[in-house]
Every structure is written in C-alpha cells, then in structure tokens.
Design a protein around this motif. Sequence first.
Motif, PDB file in Angstrom:
ATOM      1  N   GLU A  14       0.838  -1.199   0.000  1.00  0.00           N
ATOM      2  CA  GLU A  14       0.000   0.000   0.000  1.00  0.00           C
ATOM      3  C   GLU A  14       0.880   1.260   0.000  1.00  0.00           C
ATOM      4  O   GLU A  14       0.622   2.220  -0.718  1.00  0.00           O
ATOM      5  N   LEU A  15       1.951   1.234   0.784  1.00  0.00           N
ATOM      6  CA  LEU A  15       2.880   2.364   0.811  1.00  0.00           C
ATOM      7  C   LEU A  15       3.677   2.461  -0.490  1.00  0.00           C
ATOM      8  O   LEU A  15       3.877   3.544  -1.025  1.00  0.00           O
ATOM      9  N   ALA A  16       4.127   1.310  -0.986  1.00  0.00           N
ATOM     10  CA  ALA A  16       4.965   1.287  -2.195  1.00  0.00           C
ATOM     11  C   ALA A  16       4.217   1.812  -3.409  1.00  0.00           C
ATOM     12  O   ALA A  16       4.839   2.327  -4.345  1.00  0.00           O
ATOM     13  N   LEU A  82      14.798   4.369   0.772  1.00  0.00           N
ATOM     14  CA  LEU A  82      13.867   5.370   0.262  1.00  0.00           C
ATOM     15  C   LEU A  82      13.276   4.865  -1.049  1.00  0.00           C
ATOM     16  O   LEU A  82      14.010   4.499  -1.964  1.00  0.00           O
ATOM     17  N   PHE A  83      11.950   4.821  -1.106  1.00  0.00           N
ATOM     18  CA  PHE A  83      11.231   4.383  -2.302  1.00  0.00           C
ATOM     19  C   PHE A  83      10.589   5.580  -2.979  1.00  0.00           C
ATOM     20  O   PHE A  83       9.992   6.429  -2.311  1.00  0.00           O
ATOM     21  N   LYS A  84      10.720   5.644  -4.296  1.00  0.00           N
ATOM     22  CA  LYS A  84       9.991   6.637  -5.102  1.00  0.00           C
ATOM     23  C   LYS A  84       9.354   5.892  -6.256  1.00  0.00           C
ATOM     24  O   LYS A  84      10.008   5.079  -6.906  1.00  0.00           O
ATOM     25  N   ASN A  85       8.071   6.153  -6.486  1.00  0.00           N
ATOM     26  CA  ASN A  85       7.321   5.472  -7.547  1.00  0.00           C
ATOM     27  C   ASN A  85       7.471   3.953  -7.465  1.00  0.00           C
ATOM     28  O   ASN A  85       7.643   3.274  -8.472  1.00  0.00           O
ATOM     29  N   GLY A  86       7.447   3.428  -6.252  1.00  0.00           N
ATOM     30  CA  GLY A  86       7.486   1.984  -6.050  1.00  0.00           C
ATOM     31  C   GLY A  86       8.853   1.338  -6.203  1.00  0.00           C
ATOM     32  O   GLY A  86       8.964   0.122  -6.135  1.00  0.00           O
TER      33      GLY A  86
END
Length: 108
Positions: A14-16, A82-86
């Motif tokens: 859900e966060l990803a 750190l994740f950006k755009n999954g």
Amino acid sequence: MAANKIETKEQFEELANKDSFLLIKHSLTCPISGAAFEEYESFLEDHGAVKTAYLAVQEARELSNHVAETYGIKHESPQAILFKNGQPVWNASHWKITADSLSKAVKE
C-alpha cells in the motif's frame, strides 16, 4: 508525528504504490539499530510530512525478506530504504543512518 509500524506485505505494498516513502528496518536487540532508530525519530520531528514506515525485523521477518528479495537489496539491520514510484532510489545501513543522511535523501 509518530513512527508508522508495518508488519505485513499488504501494508508495505500500500505504501509502495504511493508517491514515495522511507522504510526503516529495525532490530529490537541490536544497539547500533537502537541508535539508528533514535536518529530516525529525530528525523521525524523535523520532517513530519514525509511518509515513513518501519518494521521490527524480529516481528516481521517475512516482510523484511520480501523487501530484500523483491528489490534485490541485501538485508541489513538497521537499514533505511527510500522508495519513489514503487522503486528503491537510496539506501543506507548501520552508522550511515543519521537524521542528516535521511534528511538529505528525502530532499534529492
């Protein structure tokens, strides 16, 4: 802002699927991890708007392994990803996890 604890793949996914977030892998028994977690909490005081989550490795080993295997990031604890755009765009472990390093990572 309180730290957001996650324990399941569903919570992680859900966060990803959102814009970006910072994941902390935390060991409940490691003093280095304890120090890194304090740095994370200090970071949260100044960056309340940043989406973050943490998992306790001992309580969420399946999730911890899922993240390592899915994204090809060797498991370490403590670890910040750190994740950006999954997708993971930055990670650090052990003494490299400081309020300052987290702050710099989310600003890039």
